[in-house]
Scaffold this motif. Structure first.
Motif, PDB file in Angstrom:
ATOM      1  N   LEU A  82      -4.500   3.499  -3.295  1.00 21.86           N
ATOM      2  CA  LEU A  82      -5.423   4.596  -2.998  1.00 21.86           C
ATOM      3  C   LEU A  82      -4.931   5.422  -1.815  1.00 21.86           C
ATOM      4  CD1 LEU A  82      -8.875   2.847  -3.530  1.00 21.86           C
ATOM      5  CD2 LEU A  82      -7.659   4.355  -5.106  1.00 21.86           C
ATOM      6  N   LYS A  83      -4.236   4.789  -0.898  1.00 18.71           N
ATOM      7  CA  LYS A  83      -3.655   5.537   0.216  1.00 18.71           C
ATOM      8  C   LYS A  83      -2.584   6.496  -0.292  1.00 18.71           C
ATOM      9  CE  LYS A  83      -1.835   5.029   4.902  1.00 18.71           C
ATOM     10  NZ  LYS A  83      -3.009   5.702   5.492  1.00 18.71           N
ATOM     11  N   ARG A  84      -1.808   6.060  -1.282  1.00 18.76           N
ATOM     12  CA  ARG A  84      -0.787   6.955  -1.851  1.00 18.76           C
ATOM     13  C   ARG A  84      -1.439   8.124  -2.583  1.00 18.76           C
ATOM     14  NH1 ARG A  84       4.374   5.493  -1.950  1.00 18.76           N
ATOM     15  NH2 ARG A  84       4.819   6.559  -3.912  1.00 18.76           N
ATOM     16  N   LEU A  85      -2.681   7.947  -3.000  1.00 21.97           N
ATOM     17  CA  LEU A  85      -3.418   9.034  -3.649  1.00 21.97           C
ATOM     18  C   LEU A  85      -4.274   9.828  -2.659  1.00 21.97           C
ATOM     19  CD1 LEU A  85      -4.573   7.145  -6.874  1.00 21.97           C
ATOM     20  CD2 LEU A  85      -2.731   8.835  -6.689  1.00 21.97           C
ATOM     21  N   ASP A  86      -4.171   9.468  -1.377  1.00 22.80           N
ATOM     22  CA  ASP A  86      -4.866  10.178  -0.293  1.00 22.80           C
ATOM     23  C   ASP A  86      -6.387  10.082  -0.375  1.00 22.80           C
ATOM     24  OD1 ASP A  86      -2.458  11.063   0.877  1.00 22.80           O
ATOM     25  OD2 ASP A  86      -2.347  12.772  -0.489  1.00 22.80           O
ATOM     26  N   VAL A  87      -6.897   8.973  -0.892  1.00 23.71           N
ATOM     27  CA  VAL A  87      -8.352   8.814  -0.961  1.00 23.71           C
ATOM     28  C   VAL A  87      -8.830   7.548  -0.256  1.00 23.71           C
ATOM     29  CG1 VAL A  87      -8.624  10.174  -3.071  1.00 23.71           C
ATOM     30  CG2 VAL A  87      -8.203   7.718  -3.248  1.00 23.71           C
ATOM     31  N   ASP A  88      -7.933   6.826   0.387  1.00 21.36           N
ATOM     32  CA  ASP A  88      -8.312   5.572   1.038  1.00 21.36           C
ATOM     33  C   ASP A  88      -9.288   5.793   2.190  1.00 21.36           C
ATOM     34  OD1 ASP A  88      -5.934   6.817   2.254  1.00 21.36           O
ATOM     35  OD2 ASP A  88      -6.031   5.158   3.680  1.00 21.36           O
ATOM     36  N   ARG A  89      -9.043   6.836   2.965  1.00 21.77           N
ATOM     37  CA  ARG A  89      -9.902   7.071   4.131  1.00 21.77           C
ATOM     38  C   ARG A  89     -11.325   7.405   3.699  1.00 21.77           C
ATOM     39  NH1 ARG A  89      -7.359  10.853   8.598  1.00 21.77           N
ATOM     40  NH2 ARG A  89      -5.813   9.185   8.348  1.00 21.77           N
ATOM     41  N   GLY A  90     -11.445   8.202   2.653  1.00 18.98           N
ATOM     42  CA  GLY A  90     -12.769   8.550   2.159  1.00 18.98           C
ATOM     43  C   GLY A  90     -13.530   7.340   1.657  1.00 18.98           C
ATOM     44  N   LEU A  91     -12.821   6.411   0.977  1.00 16.99           N
ATOM     45  CA  LEU A  91     -13.471   5.201   0.488  1.00 16.99           C
ATOM     46  C   LEU A  91     -13.977   4.359   1.654  1.00 16.99           C
ATOM     47  CD1 LEU A  91     -14.289   3.298  -1.776  1.00 16.99           C
ATOM     48  CD2 LEU A  91     -11.999   2.306  -1.684  1.00 16.99           C
ATOM     49  N   ARG A  92     -13.199   4.258   2.700  1.00 13.84           N
ATOM     50  CA  ARG A  92     -13.643   3.470   3.853  1.00 13.84           C
ATOM     51  C   ARG A  92     -14.869   4.105   4.517  1.00 13.84           C
ATOM     52  NH1 ARG A  92     -10.287  -0.687   4.420  1.00 13.84           N
ATOM     53  NH2 ARG A  92      -8.046  -0.466   4.073  1.00 13.84           N
ATOM     54  N   GLU A  93     -14.950   5.423   4.466  1.00 15.25           N
ATOM     55  CA  GLU A  93     -16.096   6.102   5.073  1.00 15.25           C
ATOM     56  C   GLU A  93     -17.390   5.810   4.322  1.00 15.25           C
ATOM     57  OE1 GLU A  93     -14.952  10.176   5.190  1.00 15.25           O
ATOM     58  OE2 GLU A  93     -13.616   9.921   6.924  1.00 15.25           O
ATOM     59  N   VAL A  94     -17.318   5.680   2.998  1.00  9.55           N
ATOM     60  CA  VAL A  94     -18.542   5.413   2.229  1.00  9.55           C
ATOM     61  C   VAL A  94     -18.768   3.926   2.007  1.00  9.55           C
ATOM     62  CG1 VAL A  94     -18.411   7.636   1.038  1.00  9.55           C
ATOM     63  CG2 VAL A  94     -17.388   5.623  -0.039  1.00  9.55           C
ATOM     64  N   GLY A  95     -17.752   3.110   2.268  1.00  9.39           N
ATOM     65  CA  GLY A  95     -17.877   1.670   2.076  1.00  9.39           C
ATOM     66  C   GLY A  95     -18.521   0.988   3.278  1.00  9.39           C
ATOM     67  N   LYS A 121       4.524   2.837  14.807  1.00  8.71           N
ATOM     68  CA  LYS A 121       3.407   3.570  14.233  1.00  8.71           C
ATOM     69  C   LYS A 121       3.640   3.949  12.778  1.00  8.71           C
ATOM     70  CE  LYS A 121       2.238   5.699  18.690  1.00  8.71           C
ATOM     71  NZ  LYS A 121       2.077   6.991  19.418  1.00  8.71           N
ATOM     72  N   THR A 122       4.885   4.226  12.437  1.00  7.53           N
ATOM     73  CA  THR A 122       5.207   4.720  11.096  1.00  7.53           C
ATOM     74  C   THR A 122       5.491   3.557  10.161  1.00  7.53           C
ATOM     75  OG1 THR A 122       6.181   6.715  12.053  1.00  7.53           O
ATOM     76  CG2 THR A 122       6.715   6.226   9.751  1.00  7.53           C
ATOM     77  N   SER A 123       4.757   3.487   9.063  1.00  7.44           N
ATOM     78  CA  SER A 123       5.019   2.475   8.049  1.00  7.44           C
ATOM     79  C   SER A 123       6.171   2.931   7.165  1.00  7.44           C
ATOM     80  CB  SER A 123       3.774   2.257   7.183  1.00  7.44           C
ATOM     81  OG  SER A 123       4.094   1.535   6.005  1.00  7.44           O
ATOM     82  N   ILE A 124       6.960   1.984   6.680  1.00  6.24           N
ATOM     83  CA  ILE A 124       8.003   2.349   5.732  1.00  6.24           C
ATOM     84  C   ILE A 124       7.384   2.954   4.474  1.00  6.24           C
ATOM     85  CG2 ILE A 124       8.128   0.085   4.590  1.00  6.24           C
ATOM     86  CD1 ILE A 124      11.199   0.537   4.441  1.00  6.24           C
ATOM     87  N   PHE A 125       6.140   2.557   4.166  1.00  4.23           N
ATOM     88  CA  PHE A 125       5.445   3.157   3.022  1.00  4.23           C
ATOM     89  C   PHE A 125       5.229   4.653   3.229  1.00  4.23           C
ATOM     90  CE2 PHE A 125       3.048  -0.623   0.900  1.00  4.23           C
ATOM     91  CZ  PHE A 125       4.234  -1.342   0.855  1.00  4.23           C
ATOM     92  N   ASP A 126       5.071   5.073   4.492  1.00  7.82           N
ATOM     93  CA  ASP A 126       4.862   6.487   4.774  1.00  7.82           C
ATOM     94  C   ASP A 126       6.106   7.313   4.459  1.00  7.82           C
ATOM     95  OD1 ASP A 126       2.380   5.705   5.711  1.00  7.82           O
ATOM     96  OD2 ASP A 126       3.020   5.679   7.817  1.00  7.82           O
TER      97      ASP A 126
END
Length: 565
Positions: free
Chosen positions: A68-81, A482-487
């Motif tokens: 979900l982070k790769r789809l740029d929606v992880d932060r939004g899910l955490r906000e509503v979770g 700070k930078t993940s290799i995933f980034d």
């Protein structure tokens, strides 16, 4: 925006679309999001006018959060979770009423909150941890949050209240007939169809794909309700789940006022005359007397049976129709693998169809979907059964000695000690990170294996970081901390070539080959000497480069020509 009359969507859909997605549960929503992220249009239909009201799955695991982070929606899910400071503690109890006891906390140290786990990930930067902690969020919240985002996406044409009536697969396309909310029929032609339409999948039956498996003995009565009576509900401490020895379960959905109770009932039992509040009291009482709490509102009730099913095939004979989520596999809820497996399915088939539509997906790429994802589902199904058996075992012990679980004599103490030892030894539910993070796409026709090396060990419980071909790329933070290799991995349709060599010459040859093949490729240069002790521990040093797919599963490659699919 379309014409709405009395809640009915009477828009005219396009005559053609690259992809038709049937079903807008988590699988369908993620598939649509992935296609749009890769620049491809789709039509999404859902037979219900709105998203589910039933809570269903309530944990998005680490791997799903990475996707979900790769789809740029992880932060939004955490906000509503559920808020990040709350733990995932699970209690095993004989009941909350007088005489009831907390037998064990599961696991014994508790499950850390996302905030606590982030600190652990930062501290242990050795590749053994996920990029993202898990997240508590009811599926009802998940769907309601994601739906409007898809509806506003210019590449997604969404129709709620529309049904699939039939489809016909041809050599170059699929013709489908849709029925709108007013009963009107519409024809639509697509190059591909993704069936995300649940356990009773119309898509699956239309192409003649069979299911293997069956229901688990017994059934459950679900009651979803509101209550702010925290002092009584938290009598034995704050919790995510309480598993009662009677077989009932209560789940805290938001740590505020929303809860779900599941109570075992005989198969076929009629609960229409059951007072849901009295049923909640009985469930909370466990093996003791009913335990009353203040209930503000009963939201929904239903009955359900746990199932274990796996589709024989994940795609049609003509390779234009694919299954994802519950249409392809149905899990017992223990372990939370159902929706999380669906997220992986849709993420995978989404980018692969997008690659083919864009012209850089090879002839075997779509075949790889079934070869990769079906074994993952089979393993997850088996593991959910293992977790289910853990609970069934101690519940049977209590059934054979009805009064012992709450007794203060030697028999009662012995039984409770036995249950505590049993759950301590079998605490893999929601902690089996080998299952969640360590799956590998062995047998895929588009991943080149390494016959010269021995495949690293795998266990369902422990995640072993590995860059074995087809495994999830291990996560580490780079030298800046700070930078993940995933980034550094490309987003959207691009493949990523991670080059650890000193001169970068191999990367240059891959770039030339990628341009010739018209394959989108991003190159990341990381000096191996700086990565030793981090990624080097997880990666055989004989390898010079790593290609990661859009699904973030790496293919290790030795010097030579570009070979992806």
């Amino acid at each position: 925006m379309g014409v709405q009359q009395n809640g009915a969507d009477q828009r005219q859909p396009p005559d053609e679309t690259p992809v038709l997605i049937v079903g807008a549960g988590p699988a369908g929503l993620i598939a649509a999001l992935q296609l749009s992220k890769n620049g491809q249009r789709c039509v999404l239909i859902e037979r219900n006018l709105d998203t589910t009201k039933w809570p269903k799955m309530d944990i998005t695991n680490c791997r799903s959060m990475e996707l979900l982070k790769r789809l740029d929606v992880d932060r939004g899910l955490r906000e509503v979770g559920v808020s990040q400071e709350y733990s995932f503690d699970v209690n095993i109890s004989t009941g909350l009423s007088e005489g009831g006891q907390l037998i064990a906390k599961w696991p014994s140290q508790g499950l850390p909150s996302p905030d606590a786990w982030r600190k652990r990930i930062r501290t242990n930067n050795d590749g053994s941890n996920p990029r993202e902690p898990y997240q508590r969020c009811s599926q009802a919240i998940f769907e309601a949050w994601l739906k409007p985002q898809l509806q506003s996406n210019p590449l997604v044409d969404a129709y709620f209240g529309w049904k699939l009536e039939s489809l016909t697969e041809e050599s170059s396309h699929v013709d489908s007939t849709l029925v709108d909310t007013a009963g009107n029929r519409h024809s639509i032609r697509s190059r591909y169809v993704i069936g995300c339409d649940g356990a009773g999948s119309k898509v699956r039956s239309a192409v003649g794909i069979a299911l293997k498996g069956g229901p688990v003995p017994g059934a459950m009565h679900l009651i979803h309700f509101k209550s702010r009576d925290l002092s009584r509900l938290h009598k034995q401490g704050q919790f995510w789940h309480i598993f009662f020895t009677s077989g009932s379960v209560i789940i805290s959905q938001d740590e505020i006022d929303t809860w779900t109770v599941h109570t075992p009932i005989p198969v076929g039992a009629d609960v229409s005359d059951v007072d849901p509040k009295q049923a909640i009291y009985r469930a909370l009482g466990g093996d003791c007397a009913p335990y009353e709490i203040e209930i503000d509102e009963v939201l929904v009730t239903s009955t359900w049976r746990p199932n274990i099913y796996l589709a024989d095939k994940y795609m049609s004979q003509g390779k234009r129709i694919f299954l994802s989520g519950d249409a392809a596999h149905q899990n017992i809820p223990t372990g939370g693998y159902g929706m999380n497996t669906a997220v992986g399915d849709s993420f995978d088939i989404g980018w692969k169809i997008a690659a083919v539509l864009a012209g850089h997906g090879g002839p075997h790429l779509l075949d790889s979907y079934e070869a990769e994802r079906r074994p993952v589902a089979a393993r997850n199904l088996e593991r959910s059964g293992v977790h289910h058996t853990v609970h069934a075992t101690y519940q049977q012990w209590c059934l054979r000695a009805p009064s012992a679980s709450t007794s203060q004599n030697e028999e009662g103490r012995s039984l409770r000690d036995r249950i505590a030892a049993h759950v301590a030894q079998n605490d893999g539910e929601n902690t089996d990170h080998g299952i969640e993070l360590g799956y590998r796409y062995n047998g895929s026709g588009v991943i080149v294996t390494d016959d010269a090396s021995q495949e690293p060990a795998w266990t369902p419980k422990e995640y072993v970081p590995s860059t074995w071909p087809g495994a999830r790329a291990p996560h580490v933070y780079l030298s800046d901390g700070k930078t993940s290799i995933f980034d550094k991995f490309g987003t959207g349709p691009a493949f990523t070539l991670v080059d650890f060599s000193a001169d970068g010459k191999y990367a240059q040859s891959f770039e030339r080959a990628a341009r010739s093949a018209r394959v989108p490729l991003e190159v990341v240069r990381l000096l191996m000497r700086r990565m030793r002790g981090r990624y080097g521990n997880a990666m055989p040093c004989s390898y010079d480069r790593m290609i990661t797919w859009p699904g973030a599963h790496p293919q290790m490659v030795r010097p030579g020509p570009l070979s992806m699919c």
